[in-house]
Design a protein around this motif. Sequence first.
Motif, PDB file in Angstrom:
ATOM      1  N   SER A 123      12.134 -30.395 -14.297  1.00 43.75           N
ATOM      2  CA  SER A 123      12.584 -30.366 -14.893  1.00 43.75           C
ATOM      3  C   SER A 123      13.481 -28.920 -15.205  1.00 43.75           C
ATOM      4  N   LEU A 124      13.211 -27.915 -14.969  1.00 42.80           N
ATOM      5  CA  LEU A 124      13.961 -27.027 -14.992  1.00 42.80           C
ATOM      6  C   LEU A 124      14.669 -26.549 -13.570  1.00 42.80           C
ATOM      7  N   SER A 125      15.425 -25.462 -14.666  1.00 46.71           N
ATOM      8  CA  SER A 125      16.674 -24.458 -13.433  1.00 46.71           C
ATOM      9  C   SER A 125      16.060 -24.209 -12.794  1.00 46.71           C
ATOM     10  N   PRO A 126      16.537 -23.714 -11.000  1.00 45.68           N
ATOM     11  CA  PRO A 126      16.173 -22.660 -10.184  1.00 45.68           C
ATOM     12  C   PRO A 126      16.443 -21.414 -10.771  1.00 45.68           C
ATOM     13  N   ALA A 127      14.799 -20.314 -11.174  1.00 54.25           N
ATOM     14  CA  ALA A 127      14.697 -19.625 -11.753  1.00 54.25           C
ATOM     15  C   ALA A 127      14.859 -18.240 -10.620  1.00 54.25           C
ATOM     16  N   VAL A 128      15.042 -18.162  -8.866  1.00 51.63           N
ATOM     17  CA  VAL A 128      15.750 -17.352  -8.012  1.00 51.63           C
ATOM     18  C   VAL A 128      16.966 -18.133  -6.937  1.00 51.63           C
ATOM     19  N   GLY A 129      16.309 -19.449  -6.879  1.00 47.09           N
ATOM     20  CA  GLY A 129      16.533 -19.918  -5.282  1.00 47.09           C
ATOM     21  C   GLY A 129      18.033 -20.537  -5.934  1.00 47.09           C
ATOM     22  N   ARG A 130      18.309 -22.034  -4.592  1.00 52.30           N
ATOM     23  CA  ARG A 130      19.676 -22.296  -4.357  1.00 52.30           C
ATOM     24  C   ARG A 130      18.778 -23.868  -5.371  1.00 52.30           C
ATOM     25  N   TRP A 131      17.265 -24.517  -5.412  1.00 56.28           N
ATOM     26  CA  TRP A 131      16.725 -25.390  -5.907  1.00 56.28           C
ATOM     27  C   TRP A 131      15.808 -25.539  -6.003  1.00 56.28           C
ATOM     28  N   GLN A 132      15.488 -26.708  -6.794  1.00 59.29           N
ATOM     29  CA  GLN A 132      14.472 -26.555  -7.478  1.00 59.29           C
ATOM     30  C   GLN A 132      13.310 -27.895  -6.468  1.00 59.29           C
ATOM     31  N   VAL A 133      12.893 -27.388  -5.708  1.00 60.49           N
ATOM     32  CA  VAL A 133      12.324 -28.345  -4.835  1.00 60.49           C
ATOM     33  C   VAL A 133      10.791 -28.102  -5.295  1.00 60.49           C
ATOM     34  N   ILE A 134      10.507 -29.534  -4.643  1.00 59.60           N
ATOM     35  CA  ILE A 134       9.159 -30.533  -5.275  1.00 59.60           C
ATOM     36  C   ILE A 134       8.057 -30.905  -3.900  1.00 59.60           C
ATOM     37  N   VAL A 135       7.826 -30.205  -3.335  1.00 60.73           N
ATOM     38  CA  VAL A 135       7.278 -31.340  -1.617  1.00 60.73           C
ATOM     39  C   VAL A 135       5.673 -32.405  -2.065  1.00 60.73           C
ATOM     40  N   VAL A 136       5.472 -32.891  -1.932  1.00 61.32           N
ATOM     41  CA  VAL A 136       4.214 -33.950  -2.807  1.00 61.32           C
ATOM     42  C   VAL A 136       3.751 -34.491  -0.732  1.00 61.32           C
ATOM     43  N   GLU A 137       2.674 -33.759  -0.602  1.00 64.91           N
ATOM     44  CA  GLU A 137       2.435 -34.226   0.839  1.00 64.91           C
ATOM     45  C   GLU A 137       1.717 -35.401   1.237  1.00 64.91           C
ATOM     46  N   ASP A 138       1.140 -35.778   0.185  1.00 65.50           N
ATOM     47  CA  ASP A 138       0.200 -36.717  -0.202  1.00 65.50           C
ATOM     48  C   ASP A 138       0.521 -37.953  -1.644  1.00 65.50           C
ATOM     49  N   ALA A 139       1.925 -38.576  -1.306  1.00 65.76           N
ATOM     50  CA  ALA A 139       2.170 -39.459  -2.194  1.00 65.76           C
ATOM     51  C   ALA A 139       1.503 -40.815  -2.301  1.00 65.76           C
ATOM     52  N   ASP A 140       0.675 -40.323  -0.777  1.00 66.35           N
ATOM     53  CA  ASP A 140       0.576 -42.352  -1.170  1.00 66.35           C
ATOM     54  C   ASP A 140      -0.837 -41.764  -1.672  1.00 66.35           C
ATOM     55  N   ARG A 141      -1.355 -40.839  -2.502  1.00 70.53           N
ATOM     56  CA  ARG A 141      -2.591 -40.267  -3.089  1.00 70.53           C
ATOM     57  C   ARG A 141      -1.882 -40.660  -4.651  1.00 70.53           C
ATOM     58  N   PHE A 142      -1.649 -40.781  -4.925  1.00 73.91           N
ATOM     59  CA  PHE A 142      -1.293 -40.882  -6.506  1.00 73.91           C
ATOM     60  C   PHE A 142      -1.621 -41.276  -6.736  1.00 73.91           C
ATOM     61  N   THR A 143      -2.657 -42.007  -9.014  1.00 68.58           N
ATOM     62  CA  THR A 143      -2.716 -42.787  -9.413  1.00 68.58           C
ATOM     63  C   THR A 143      -1.832 -43.302  -9.985  1.00 68.58           C
ATOM     64  N   GLU A 144      -2.166 -44.812 -10.254  1.00 67.94           N
ATOM     65  CA  GLU A 144      -1.148 -45.851 -11.553  1.00 67.94           C
ATOM     66  C   GLU A 144      -0.613 -44.649 -12.183  1.00 67.94           C
ATOM     67  N   GLN A 145      -1.038 -44.345 -12.961  1.00 65.61           N
ATOM     68  CA  GLN A 145       0.054 -43.229 -14.118  1.00 65.61           C
ATOM     69  C   GLN A 145       0.271 -42.234 -13.153  1.00 65.61           C
ATOM     70  N   ALA A 146      -0.300 -41.820 -12.543  1.00 62.99           N
ATOM     71  CA  ALA A 146       0.958 -40.406 -12.007  1.00 62.99           C
ATOM     72  C   ALA A 146       1.444 -40.917 -10.677  1.00 62.99           C
ATOM     73  N   ALA A 147       1.908 -42.098 -10.426  1.00 63.54           N
ATOM     74  CA  ALA A 147       3.310 -42.539  -9.647  1.00 63.54           C
ATOM     75  C   ALA A 147       4.130 -42.905 -10.778  1.00 63.54           C
ATOM     76  N   ASN A 148       3.253 -43.607 -12.257  1.00 65.07           N
ATOM     77  CA  ASN A 148       4.912 -43.238 -12.956  1.00 65.07           C
ATOM     78  C   ASN A 148       5.038 -42.349 -13.693  1.00 65.07           C
ATOM     79  N   ALA A 149       4.699 -41.773 -13.745  1.00 65.83           N
ATOM     80  CA  ALA A 149       5.458 -40.477 -14.344  1.00 65.83           C
ATOM     81  C   ALA A 149       6.479 -39.424 -12.921  1.00 65.83           C
ATOM     82  N   VAL A 150       6.284 -40.024 -12.017  1.00 69.57           N
ATOM     83  CA  VAL A 150       6.810 -39.168 -10.606  1.00 69.57           C
ATOM     84  C   VAL A 150       8.634 -40.501 -10.940  1.00 69.57           C
ATOM     85  N   LEU A 151       7.985 -41.599 -11.549  1.00 64.85           N
ATOM     86  CA  LEU A 151       9.167 -42.536 -10.849  1.00 64.85           C
ATOM     87  C   LEU A 151       9.943 -41.941 -12.631  1.00 64.85           C
TER      88      LEU A 151
END
Length: 401
Positions: A123-151
Amino acid sequence: MAVWDDLVGQERVREQLAAAARDADALVTAGSTGADVPEGSRMTHAWLFTGPPGSGRATAARAFAAALQCVSPDRALGAAPGCGFCDGCHTALTGTHADVTVVATEGLTLGVKQTRELVRGASLSPAVGRWQVIVVEDADRFTEQAANAVLKAVEEPAPRTVWLLCAPSLEDVLPTIRSRCRHLTLRTPPVDAVADILIRRDGIDPQLAHDSARATQGHIGRARRLATDPAARDRRSAVLRMPLRVADLGGCLKAAQELVDAAAAEAKQVAEEVDEKETEELRAAMGGGPGGRMPRGTAGVMKELEKRQKSRLTRTQRDSLDLALTDLAGFYRDVLALQFGSQVAIANVAMGDALDRVARESSAEQTLRRIEAIGECRDALDRNVAPLLAVEAMAVALRAG
């Protein structure tokens, strides 16, 4: 060296990401925001990378993250973002960029606590870069609650924030999440392309590079491991001898025990190396004294670390065992190819005599049942069945055919 150079055999995906990076660069240069992406733009705020193991899902996501942060002056001259040399590219690829967060879970699941921290950061603005980028390498491992938070974060994207989610398939991700992402499908890289990058980047002997790439059927990470680690080659050879050791019930049970023990020993070795370093770093950060004494109030922190380490050990053992089962399935795949007289290239050339023997002494129907038994064992492990029980059941099924 451009950020895309490690993306092996994925020309179509590379072109799509490079085009999106161009549009993203134009948006930032024009002073727009992620929430104001115009219709028709090839850039969007959420991406889902899917593909079989070894296809390079995380590599593609990291390369795209670096291209989004590219600050090369050549962009003004029409060069595509993602030079690989500028500060933005370099820090994003090495994991030190302030606005690129990479999550590669070490446990069996990604929990809601960690995910909410990600959402807050997104939710934060980029500090020094051009974009705020979130890479999740294992999105298939989200619990149900975690997936809803990302949604919620994906449904209401913050300006200039990009989510890059990786999973083996679309079915591994919550439908409401995948419907809000732009989907990219990666393929298994060609064997020759994997061998080429092992030779160019890692300096591997050409013959060993081709043998490793063929043995792993284009899985980049496993091919590199086989090519660089003699112990990994020895473990794999031991696994591939299992079909010759299940002639009787005693042989089945012994082979199963040895397979599980080998996975546990490998996981323990990996864990000990990482755990010791982590523990010492945390002790130093918390002001630990000589003899292992810790300041008051730090016991909870140490227990939390131990919990994470235990979870990582369990996952490492499961991953090691799953890798062995994948190799075993590859053996029977070669047997099936011989039984059908297929022109498909044999992956395990070094096991030629064993393959011929098993192919002569069994039918194609038996081979298919054995492959199914390996798949059922992998499914059982995913359901948290005790590893030894699952592997013993598989070994008996291999004997019965």
